[in-house]
Design an enzyme around this catalytic site. Structure first.
Site, PDB file in Angstrom:
ATOM      1  N   ASP A  46      -6.281  37.597  -0.748  1.00 49.10           N
ATOM      2  CA  ASP A  46      -5.733  36.485  -1.525  1.00 49.10           C
ATOM      3  C   ASP A  46      -4.274  36.800  -1.833  1.00 49.10           C
ATOM      4  O   ASP A  46      -3.906  37.970  -1.972  1.00 49.10           O
ATOM      5  CB  ASP A  46      -6.527  36.313  -2.832  1.00 49.10           C
ATOM      6  N   GLY A  58      -5.100  31.611  -7.716  1.00 51.53           N
ATOM      7  CA  GLY A  58      -6.321  32.151  -8.322  1.00 51.53           C
ATOM      8  C   GLY A  58      -6.098  33.599  -8.700  1.00 51.53           C
ATOM      9  O   GLY A  58      -5.283  34.283  -8.080  1.00 51.53           O
ATOM     10  N   TYR A  90      -3.543  16.313   1.662  1.00 57.31           N
ATOM     11  CA  TYR A  90      -4.586  17.327   1.503  1.00 57.31           C
ATOM     12  C   TYR A  90      -5.642  17.114   2.594  1.00 57.31           C
ATOM     13  O   TYR A  90      -5.927  18.004   3.396  1.00 57.31           O
ATOM     14  CB  TYR A  90      -5.206  17.244   0.103  1.00 57.31           C
ATOM     15  N   LYS A 138      -6.421  19.393   6.133  1.00 55.27           N
ATOM     16  CA  LYS A 138      -7.746  19.970   6.390  1.00 55.27           C
ATOM     17  C   LYS A 138      -8.317  19.444   7.716  1.00 55.27           C
ATOM     18  O   LYS A 138      -8.978  20.176   8.461  1.00 55.27           O
ATOM     19  CB  LYS A 138      -8.701  19.634   5.239  1.00 55.27           C
ATOM     20  N   PHE A 154     -17.845  17.847  -1.010  1.00 51.85           N
ATOM     21  CA  PHE A 154     -17.542  16.726  -1.893  1.00 51.85           C
ATOM     22  C   PHE A 154     -17.005  17.369  -3.189  1.00 51.85           C
ATOM     23  O   PHE A 154     -16.265  18.337  -3.110  1.00 51.85           O
ATOM     24  CB  PHE A 154     -18.755  15.800  -1.989  1.00 51.85           C
ATOM     25  N   HIS A 165      -8.393  18.325 -12.245  1.00 54.17           N
ATOM     26  CA  HIS A 165      -9.765  17.918 -11.929  1.00 54.17           C
ATOM     27  C   HIS A 165     -10.496  17.369 -13.143  1.00 54.17           C
ATOM     28  O   HIS A 165     -10.319  17.837 -14.262  1.00 54.17           O
ATOM     29  CB  HIS A 165     -10.541  19.085 -11.304  1.00 54.17           C
ATOM     30  N   ARG A 174      -4.633   6.634  -9.426  1.00 57.06           N
ATOM     31  CA  ARG A 174      -3.835   7.761  -8.962  1.00 57.06           C
ATOM     32  C   ARG A 174      -3.618   7.609  -7.445  1.00 57.06           C
ATOM     33  O   ARG A 174      -4.562   7.278  -6.728  1.00 57.06           O
ATOM     34  CB  ARG A 174      -4.621   9.041  -9.272  1.00 57.06           C
TER      35      ARG A 174
HETATM   36  N1  UDP Z   1      -9.691  11.480 -12.611  1.00 57.32           N
HETATM   37  C1  UDP Z   1      -9.418  10.772 -13.769  1.00 57.32           C
HETATM   38  N2  UDP Z   1      -8.735  11.401 -14.783  1.00 57.32           N
HETATM   39  C2  UDP Z   1      -8.309  12.698 -14.678  1.00 57.32           C
HETATM   40  C3  UDP Z   1      -8.613  13.412 -13.486  1.00 57.32           C
HETATM   41  C4  UDP Z   1      -9.313  12.776 -12.470  1.00 57.32           C
HETATM   42  O1  UDP Z   1      -9.757   9.597 -13.903  1.00 57.32           O
HETATM   43  O2  UDP Z   1      -7.670  13.193 -15.608  1.00 57.32           O
HETATM   44  C5  UDP Z   1     -10.443  10.815 -11.533  1.00 57.32           C
HETATM   45  C6  UDP Z   1      -9.711  10.835 -10.198  1.00 57.32           C
HETATM   46  O3  UDP Z   1      -8.795   9.764 -10.122  1.00 57.32           O
HETATM   47  C7  UDP Z   1     -10.859  10.746  -9.191  1.00 57.32           C
HETATM   48  C8  UDP Z   1     -12.001  11.485  -9.908  1.00 57.32           C
HETATM   49  O4  UDP Z   1     -11.638  11.535 -11.306  1.00 57.32           O
HETATM   50  O5  UDP Z   1     -11.241   9.398  -9.019  1.00 57.32           O
HETATM   51  C9  UDP Z   1     -12.199  12.899  -9.410  1.00 57.32           C
HETATM   52  O6  UDP Z   1     -10.927  13.539  -9.391  1.00 57.32           O
HETATM   53  P1  UDP Z   1     -10.746  15.081  -9.200  1.00 57.32           P
HETATM   54  O7  UDP Z   1      -9.266  15.366  -9.268  1.00 57.32           O
HETATM   55  O8  UDP Z   1     -11.635  15.822 -10.122  1.00 57.32           O
HETATM   56  O9  UDP Z   1     -11.295  15.374  -7.724  1.00 57.32           O
HETATM   57  P2  UDP Z   1     -10.892  14.711  -6.296  1.00 57.32           P
HETATM   58  O10 UDP Z   1     -11.934  13.664  -6.042  1.00 57.32           O
HETATM   59  O11 UDP Z   1      -9.499  14.171  -6.394  1.00 57.32           O
HETATM   60  O12 UDP Z   1     -11.001  15.866  -5.370  1.00 57.32           O
END
Ligand code: UDP
Length: 316
Positions: free
Chosen positions: A31, A36, A138, A142, A166, A184, A276
């Site tokens: 790493d 991390g 992203y 990948k 997922f 997240h 977003r």
């Molecule tokens: N989300 C949200 N508010 C936050 C962070 C995330 O509404 O402060 C929503 C985001 O727009 C997505 C879902 O939660 O629809 C999951 O987002 P996350 O970033 O956890 O994971 P991703 O699906 O982007 O990998």
């Protein structure tokens, strides 16, 4: 088995490394400690960067049976703002890793791919046959690695498994999800429950979903670790395998918040805001293939359990 966990100081890599130690593997972690900092007991640690072929070569010269590759930049909003960075690290870094593996005759890899390769799916659940159409860099970076691995297995008579995660959640082995800055949903919701954050912003309330907020398929990090152990076994024969990895159940952002309120007993203030950039409306996995081909069975499919483990990990 001599196993190298690349990116083993991160959230998912460190928990999988812990499970591998428990399963009897001889585990080394590589790493660069950029995102991390977790240290996993019972492993040998090498600080090296995927962007530095020389240091990479030095580590791989130790000889490994299999490489698990978790190291990547993995934030959707950041990838939208910084596409060059995402391709340099995620694609360029993996290319360096494969070249170092070639140099030391290491022919087996398990790669952390993502459901973001599918973009906005025409329907759910998503099978591996769905078209690849990422909506952010992203997912695009990948997907480029997935293509590279397919070509590598053909050209080198080697073996690669891509697991298309997922949304990974939960905690184990005293390790959990912390990013700086945190983007997240589950850690943010738990910050708001604990009062270290004033509220949760809901990004988008006008999606074509039952309650208007985005729907995701959450998988417990321990179930994900089990899938890696099965994937390592699958790499014992040459070839290319790609599996979706989720529970096949969707939860909206509002449902995540309600579940967290139940689990924590705290009320969580929300502020509704704009969508977003780069976020698809619904991502739900069909994971029949990994169940039938590798015999994967998730033990912790309940969202409550994932949130409970994450909450307890924070010391509540
Ligand atoms: N989300 C949200 N508010 C936050 C962070 C995330 O509404 O402060 C929503 C985001 O727009 C997505 C879902 O939660 O629809 C999951 O987002 P996350 O970033 O956890 O994971 P991703 O699906 O982007 O990998």
């Amino acid at each position: 088995m001599k196993t190298l966990v690349v990116g083993g100081a991160g959230y998912i890599g460190s928990i999988v490394a812990s499970e591998l130690v428990e399963a009897g593997h001889d585990v080394s972690v590589l790493d660069d400690l950029s995102r991390g900092t977790a240290q996993v007991e019972g492993t040998t640690f090498y600080e090296a960067s995927l962007l530095d072929p020389e240091s990479l070569d030095g580590v791989l010269a130790n000889g490994f049976d299999v490489v698990l590759h978790f190291a990547a930049l993995a934030l959707v909003p950041e990838s939208v703002a910084e596409p060059e960075l995402y391709f340099r690290v995620n694609v360029g870094g993996t290319l360096n890793l494969l070249e170092a593996m070639n140099a030391h005759d290491i022919k087996r890899i398990v790669f952390s791919s993502t459901c973001a390769v599918y973009g906005e799916p025409a329907s759910v659940p998503i099978t591996e046959q769905f078209p690849n159409n990422p909506t952010n860099s992203y997912g695009a970076s990948k997907l480029a690695v997935d293509h590279l691995l397919t070509a590598w297995t053909t050209a080198r008579n080697s073996s690669a498994v891509s697991l298309r995660y997922f949304n990974v959640a939960g905690a184990a082995h005293g390790l959990g999800e912390h990013h700086e800055p945190e983007t997240h949903i589950i850690p943010i919701v738990l910050d708001a429950a604990a009062g270290t954050r004033s509220h949760v912003e809901i990004f988008g309330t006008d999606y074509p979903t039952p309650d208007g907020t985005a729907v995701r398929d959450y998988i417990h990090v321990l179930d994900l670790a089990t899938a890696h152990i099965l994937a390592i076994e699958a790499t014992s024969t040459p070839g290319r395998r790609i599996y979706n990895l989720g529970n096949g159940a969707g939860f909206s952002v509002r449902e995540v918040i309600e579940t967290a309120e139940r689990v924590t007993g705290c009320s969580i203030p929300v502020v509704e805001s704009e969508r977003r950039a780069g976020d698809p409306a619904q991502l739900i996995s069909a994971s029949d293939l990994i169940r039938s081909e590798l015999g994967w069975v998730p033990l912790y499919p309940e969202l409550e359990r994932m949130i409970k483990d994450a909450w307890e990990h924070r010391g509540h």
